[in-house]
Design a protein around this motif. Sequence first.
Motif, PDB file in Angstrom:
ATOM      1  N   GLU A 190      50.808  -5.027  -0.722  1.00 16.62           N
ATOM      2  CA  GLU A 190      50.535  -5.218   0.707  1.00 16.62           C
ATOM      3  C   GLU A 190      51.395  -4.307   1.576  1.00 16.62           C
ATOM      4  OE1 GLU A 190      51.171  -9.398   1.087  1.00 16.62           O
ATOM      5  OE2 GLU A 190      49.078  -9.910   0.598  1.00 16.62           O
ATOM      6  N   VAL A 191      52.642  -4.093   1.193  1.00 17.14           N
ATOM      7  CA  VAL A 191      53.516  -3.184   1.946  1.00 17.14           C
ATOM      8  C   VAL A 191      52.960  -1.762   1.907  1.00 17.14           C
ATOM      9  CG1 VAL A 191      55.795  -2.086   1.965  1.00 17.14           C
ATOM     10  CG2 VAL A 191      55.603  -4.561   1.718  1.00 17.14           C
ATOM     11  N   VAL A 192      52.515  -1.320   0.731  1.00 14.24           N
ATOM     12  CA  VAL A 192      51.929   0.015   0.610  1.00 14.24           C
ATOM     13  C   VAL A 192      50.681   0.130   1.473  1.00 14.24           C
ATOM     14  CG1 VAL A 192      50.841   1.657  -0.970  1.00 14.24           C
ATOM     15  CG2 VAL A 192      52.876   0.388  -1.705  1.00 14.24           C
ATOM     16  N   ARG A 193      49.846  -0.883   1.416  1.00 15.21           N
ATOM     17  CA  ARG A 193      48.593  -0.839   2.163  1.00 15.21           C
ATOM     18  C   ARG A 193      48.817  -0.962   3.678  1.00 15.21           C
ATOM     19  NH1 ARG A 193      44.081  -4.245  -1.375  1.00 15.21           N
ATOM     20  NH2 ARG A 193      43.939  -2.746  -3.092  1.00 15.21           N
ATOM     21  N   SER A 194      49.972  -1.479   4.062  1.00  9.99           N
ATOM     22  CA  SER A 194      50.241  -1.651   5.496  1.00  9.99           C
ATOM     23  C   SER A 194      50.322  -0.314   6.235  1.00  9.99           C
ATOM     24  CB  SER A 194      51.550  -2.424   5.703  1.00  9.99           C
ATOM     25  OG  SER A 194      52.682  -1.631   5.361  1.00  9.99           O
ATOM     26  N   VAL A 195      50.547   0.782   5.500  1.00  7.94           N
ATOM     27  CA  VAL A 195      50.587   2.107   6.136  1.00  7.94           C
ATOM     28  C   VAL A 195      49.306   2.888   5.847  1.00  7.94           C
ATOM     29  CG1 VAL A 195      53.101   2.161   6.021  1.00  7.94           C
ATOM     30  CG2 VAL A 195      51.767   3.234   4.187  1.00  7.94           C
ATOM     31  N   GLY A 196      48.297   2.192   5.305  1.00 11.91           N
ATOM     32  CA  GLY A 196      47.008   2.836   5.035  1.00 11.91           C
ATOM     33  C   GLY A 196      46.926   3.551   3.707  1.00 11.91           C
TER      34      GLY A 196
END
Length: 375
Positions: free
Chosen positions: A314-320
């Motif tokens: 989720e942290v990785v995906r939070s920046v697209g």
Amino acid sequence: MTNLEAEDDEVLAGAGADLMQRKKTGKIIRKAHARVGLLGNPSDGYYGKTISFSLKNFAATVTLTPSETLRIVPHPEHDPSEFPSLRDLVGWTGTAGYYGGVRLLLAACKRFHDYCAEHSIDIPDDSNFTLSYDTDIPRQAGLSGSSAIVCAALSCLFEHYAVNDKIPIAERPSLALSVEEELGITAGLQDRVIQVYGGLVYMDFDRDVMTRIGGGIYEPMDPGLLPPHMYVVYSHNPEESGKVHSNLRRRWIAGETSVVDDLNQVASFAEQGRTALKNGDTQLLAALIDRNFDYRRKLFGDAVLGCLNIKMVEVVRSVGAASKFTGSGGAVLAFCPEGSSQSAKLKEACAKEGFECVPAIVAPSLVTASLDGSE
């Protein structure tokens, strides 16, 4: 000179230095790198397809030195037998388990001996040695630290007994897998394939082929096809594994339609990813990486995946950026298709949460092999 060419030169230089050292002392040193499952996992355990690459950032190193008796040397950090207190012992077993690398080296020696006997390969009984190991592969990070020790140990044994030409490349992953099966460890071929072949490999674990030859179809690809801005994200304090067990295999064996269909879909991501890599289609690659994780989450459920592992994605995906597990959890792959600015955001987001974020450096290919094991 490209980065890959520089790495190839480094490998050749290292091989030359190792040969000189062996001529002087008889010492053999072999490495096996960590691995990243790019696409397709977990279908590798279900007659599926995967793409993996060898991660140069981390490796296990095994050293073989001729000696009067055969000795296996415990690692001072990973095989402790002495603790300051009972509480420290309990703390150690809670995070690292009950076993280090010694059992892997013992089992590797045993299975190597068995393989040679089964295939009428003569090896002398009096050529004793001392085996020791070291590793910087993070524990419980889903980067195949155990199989790296096994593969490096087998490489030492092949060289020591001069049987490299008698054990086909295509059979070596299955031999490495049998070492961990000897110890009752449940695993698949994907990790051992990439640690034997190095570089970037597309693997097809077709049921008929697996039944016929005991292994899959392994297609080495050009590591230069991988796009830049790929990272490995992991925690120094991983979740304790094994608390919640999956019933996926039981459901698959029972032929549950939704499970079979979902695993076939995961396998197709590897097939589509191979095309995307060859075409330089980074947007499709990013989409496949995300879909691969989403299907894994659907198949296993959040309780099995673990809160911390999901948090990293989720942290990785939070920046697209796109993200999936590198293996079965503990570390995740992050791909930033938008380039440097997105990479900077990723590093900042990971640092804020206390996660390590390192550029994924691909180790060069070690072999070019075909289905029959020829080099």
